[in-house]
Design a protein around this motif. Sequence first.
Motif, PDB file in Angstrom:
ATOM      1  N   PHE A 156       1.728 -15.276  -1.727  1.00  0.00           N
ATOM      2  CA  PHE A 156       2.662 -14.066  -1.612  1.00  0.00           C
ATOM      3  C   PHE A 156       2.014 -13.105  -0.531  1.00  0.00           C
ATOM      4  CE2 PHE A 156       3.230 -16.002  -5.712  1.00  0.00           C
ATOM      5  CZ  PHE A 156       4.590 -15.741  -6.067  1.00  0.00           C
ATOM      6  N   PRO A 157       2.819 -12.377   0.314  1.00  0.00           N
ATOM      7  CA  PRO A 157       2.231 -11.223   0.909  1.00  0.00           C
ATOM      8  C   PRO A 157       2.116  -9.932  -0.082  1.00  0.00           C
ATOM      9  CG  PRO A 157       3.857 -12.147   2.312  1.00  0.00           C
ATOM     10  CD  PRO A 157       4.066 -12.857   1.088  1.00  0.00           C
ATOM     11  N   CYS A 158       1.119  -9.468  -0.257  1.00  0.00           N
ATOM     12  CA  CYS A 158       1.070  -8.428  -1.422  1.00  0.00           C
ATOM     13  C   CYS A 158       0.402  -7.033  -0.862  1.00  0.00           C
ATOM     14  CB  CYS A 158       0.040  -9.025  -2.370  1.00  0.00           C
ATOM     15  SG  CYS A 158      -0.310  -7.766  -3.868  1.00  0.00           S
ATOM     16  N   LEU A 159       1.107  -5.998  -1.317  1.00  0.00           N
ATOM     17  CA  LEU A 159       0.871  -4.555  -1.005  1.00  0.00           C
ATOM     18  C   LEU A 159       0.207  -4.118  -2.077  1.00  0.00           C
ATOM     19  CD1 LEU A 159       3.927  -3.443   0.822  1.00  0.00           C
ATOM     20  CD2 LEU A 159       1.553  -3.843   1.861  1.00  0.00           C
ATOM     21  N   LEU A 196       3.467   9.058  -3.981  1.00  0.00           N
ATOM     22  CA  LEU A 196       4.171   7.640  -4.050  1.00  0.00           C
ATOM     23  C   LEU A 196       5.287   7.475  -2.836  1.00  0.00           C
ATOM     24  CD1 LEU A 196       4.963   6.757  -7.725  1.00  0.00           C
ATOM     25  CD2 LEU A 196       3.374   6.001  -6.211  1.00  0.00           C
ATOM     26  N   ASP A 197       5.655   8.726  -2.343  1.00  0.00           N
ATOM     27  CA  ASP A 197       6.280   8.517  -1.037  1.00  0.00           C
ATOM     28  C   ASP A 197       5.843   7.534   0.076  1.00  0.00           C
ATOM     29  OD1 ASP A 197       7.976  10.296  -2.049  1.00  0.00           O
ATOM     30  OD2 ASP A 197       7.718  12.037  -1.390  1.00  0.00           O
ATOM     31  N   ALA A 198       4.677   7.813   0.584  1.00  0.00           N
ATOM     32  CA  ALA A 198       4.200   6.977   1.417  1.00  0.00           C
ATOM     33  C   ALA A 198       4.188   5.633   1.065  1.00  0.00           C
ATOM     34  CB  ALA A 198       2.793   7.352   1.616  1.00  0.00           C
ATOM     35  N   VAL A 199       3.669   5.228  -0.479  1.00  0.00           N
ATOM     36  CA  VAL A 199       3.723   3.976  -0.792  1.00  0.00           C
ATOM     37  C   VAL A 199       5.125   3.288  -0.547  1.00  0.00           C
ATOM     38  CG1 VAL A 199       3.741   2.540  -3.075  1.00  0.00           C
ATOM     39  CG2 VAL A 199       1.779   4.190  -2.343  1.00  0.00           C
ATOM     40  N   LEU A 200       6.101   3.984  -1.008  1.00  0.00           N
ATOM     41  CA  LEU A 200       7.504   3.385  -0.837  1.00  0.00           C
ATOM     42  C   LEU A 200       7.935   2.967   0.492  1.00  0.00           C
ATOM     43  CD1 LEU A 200       9.470   5.807  -3.430  1.00  0.00           C
ATOM     44  CD2 LEU A 200       9.078   3.198  -3.691  1.00  0.00           C
ATOM     45  N   TRP A 247       1.186 -14.539   8.877  1.00  0.00           N
ATOM     46  CA  TRP A 247       1.962 -13.130   9.008  1.00  0.00           C
ATOM     47  C   TRP A 247       1.120 -12.003   8.637  1.00  0.00           C
ATOM     48  CZ3 TRP A 247       3.499  -9.312   5.509  1.00  0.00           C
ATOM     49  CH2 TRP A 247       4.572  -8.611   6.045  1.00  0.00           C
ATOM     50  N   VAL A 248       0.246 -12.117   7.491  1.00  0.00           N
ATOM     51  CA  VAL A 248      -0.459 -10.872   7.068  1.00  0.00           C
ATOM     52  C   VAL A 248      -1.449 -10.549   8.208  1.00  0.00           C
ATOM     53  CG1 VAL A 248      -2.273 -10.139   5.415  1.00  0.00           C
ATOM     54  CG2 VAL A 248      -0.158 -11.156   4.533  1.00  0.00           C
ATOM     55  N   ALA A 249      -2.095 -11.571   8.872  1.00  0.00           N
ATOM     56  CA  ALA A 249      -3.065 -11.190  10.067  1.00  0.00           C
ATOM     57  C   ALA A 249      -2.429 -10.627  11.168  1.00  0.00           C
ATOM     58  CB  ALA A 249      -3.687 -12.540  10.188  1.00  0.00           C
ATOM     59  N   ALA A 250      -1.229 -10.766  11.376  1.00  0.00           N
ATOM     60  CA  ALA A 250      -0.514 -10.177  12.455  1.00  0.00           C
ATOM     61  C   ALA A 250       0.038  -8.846  12.287  1.00  0.00           C
ATOM     62  CB  ALA A 250       0.626 -11.310  12.948  1.00  0.00           C
ATOM     63  N   GLN A 251      -0.041  -8.346  11.157  1.00  0.00           N
ATOM     64  CA  GLN A 251       0.722  -7.047  10.604  1.00  0.00           C
ATOM     65  C   GLN A 251      -0.303  -5.762  10.918  1.00  0.00           C
ATOM     66  OE1 GLN A 251       3.885  -7.145  10.006  1.00  0.00           O
ATOM     67  NE2 GLN A 251       3.209  -9.494  10.429  1.00  0.00           N
ATOM     68  N   PRO A 252       0.457  -4.681  11.234  1.00  0.00           N
ATOM     69  CA  PRO A 252      -0.321  -3.559  11.422  1.00  0.00           C
ATOM     70  C   PRO A 252      -1.023  -3.006  10.049  1.00  0.00           C
ATOM     71  CG  PRO A 252       2.004  -3.001  11.521  1.00  0.00           C
ATOM     72  CD  PRO A 252       1.597  -4.532  11.661  1.00  0.00           C
ATOM     73  N   GLU A 253      -1.910  -2.177  10.013  1.00  0.00           N
ATOM     74  CA  GLU A 253      -2.454  -1.647   8.587  1.00  0.00           C
ATOM     75  C   GLU A 253      -1.397  -0.716   8.218  1.00  0.00           C
ATOM     76  OE1 GLU A 253      -5.823   0.449   9.421  1.00  0.00           O
ATOM     77  OE2 GLU A 253      -7.089  -1.280  10.685  1.00  0.00           O
ATOM     78  N   PRO A 254      -1.154  -0.931   6.709  1.00  0.00           N
ATOM     79  CA  PRO A 254      -0.279   0.012   5.944  1.00  0.00           C
ATOM     80  C   PRO A 254      -0.830   1.381   5.927  1.00  0.00           C
ATOM     81  CG  PRO A 254      -0.763  -2.198   4.844  1.00  0.00           C
ATOM     82  CD  PRO A 254      -1.654  -1.996   5.859  1.00  0.00           C
ATOM     83  N   VAL A 255      -0.138   2.300   5.598  1.00  0.00           N
ATOM     84  CA  VAL A 255      -0.377   3.584   5.713  1.00  0.00           C
ATOM     85  C   VAL A 255      -1.107   4.066   4.340  1.00  0.00           C
ATOM     86  CG1 VAL A 255       0.554   6.048   5.785  1.00  0.00           C
ATOM     87  CG2 VAL A 255       1.364   4.308   7.285  1.00  0.00           C
ATOM     88  N   ALA A 256      -0.164   3.672   3.299  1.00  0.00           N
ATOM     89  CA  ALA A 256      -0.902   4.180   1.987  1.00  0.00           C
ATOM     90  C   ALA A 256      -1.189   3.150   0.960  1.00  0.00           C
ATOM     91  CB  ALA A 256       0.288   4.947   1.206  1.00  0.00           C
TER      92      ALA A 256
END
Length: 529
Positions: free
Chosen positions: A180-183, A196-200, A157-166
């Motif tokens: 666990f998928p971990c941010l 923290l807005d972009a993190v949320l 699942w992690v390999a198939a996801q786009p890059e997070p923003v923050a």
Amino acid sequence: MGAIEVEYDNQTGYVTKITDLERTDGRNTAWVREYADELVSYGHGIDVLARTFEPSYGAGYPDDQSTSTTSISMPLTEDRQSSDDAEESLVTPGIEDARLTALATALGGENLEWRPDGGLVFDLDEVAVKAEIKDGGTRVAVHVMLAPASVTEVEEWVAAQPEPVATLLEVETGELDEAFPCLMFERSADFVTWGLDAVLEDIAAFSAAWWGDELTEPPGDPRDMTPSSAWLLVGDEASYPDAHELERRSAVARLGVFDAMWTTAKQAVVGDLYLVYFTAPRRAVHFVARAASNAFYADDIEVAAEGVVANQQQWTYLTPLIEIQPIPLSAIQAANDGHLVMRGRSGKFLRPEVITALNFVALNPDDQAAVDRIVATPVGLADLPDPAQLTFDDWRSIAGGALPLENHVSQYLVEPLLERLLSRRFETRREHRAGRGFVDFAVFRDGAPSMAIEVKLAMPTPAHGDWSRAKEVRQLSRYMTDLDVAGMLIDANRILLFARGSANPYREIERRRASAEDLATVRAHLEQA
């Protein structure tokens, strides 16, 4: 040895006052008092202060008093850096707790629990968060843990996801075959609540995706705007995107991230329609997209091209490219009265009737809805009306692409505007001398200059937000100073109003969306200058 006197609240144990006592060895206790003051500001108690310096102090909180006072003796040094023990004592569990608490509060955390090692765990909606001070005491590391699953499932699942923003998306393993998928993200310990807005937003988006929910696109998507102009962007085989790149950009766009770039025309604005054409051997349009930004100039971005291309270009961000069944150049030329000049840079203006005449079919039938969302007939006027007969609606509706030269901006936008807004007390003069230069328009009132107006084809908005550093503004500022007047900058898409002596505009008006109130503001600016 030395001592400080500490007053604390009997009910909470919080330190409320600190007083220096006699310095028995004559050395400086200022750093101790400064540190103790930090404990007061963070709302920590007498027990934290005692634990920090390991003194002997009067324990117990008498029930018949609201506060108590105790003296704390401690070893003193010449300064804070005199010994390793003193340096280590500067970061205590109490101060770490305060910073982590501030972080959890800013994120909206609940059910806070302190770990034996000083870290903090808490709940955030449907995810668990672990925060801790990293070794060295200057950084806070935060791990946002989504629901567990098997290691294989999480890794796929992690390999198939786009890059997070923050944040950084990782796989964190648990016990047995659990992961666990971990941010993950970090902050300076002194600025734990910054940005923290972009993190949320990352947490909400990836949590929804992990649970299989549909992601809600952020508002303000350029694909939902009505385009003013349509443009033909040009590339060759070196810039033709591969399937992986197309898939990645489509994925991150669901989070409101538009990071594809292409060279374009100066006048392009956000929401404009793009047809992406490739030269021989393809000689056809293969993709459609929308402008995700106004055009901007850059000379430090390398152009993907087979030959040598100058880096001094106008650029645009695009929404994800959607592949269509190729539309040959001959079809575009036929829709454009039989001709289309292809020499020169990327960004050829296409009249609205060209878009209406073409047939846009997704290469993948599943993408047809995406194509239909992007392709819309531009509403900007491609035929320039007679300036003498120009109405306000006409003036507002002229497509930026229909004004290929700076002189067109003067003739069809500036002159009609001044003619309709200025009373007979005012006159305008073209190419009026100002110092060692010539300002495009100078407005005179009762024979004296009152306004300097500089005209440009298009002005990029400075990324830093400081217009005073833009070359167009520096030029106008010289004319304003030489004539001792206020000023205006006008291009194909907007009007900037400058007060006398100011190098930053106090008002920016987008022509396409200008209201009667906006025109009244321009009139007041002209008359009050």
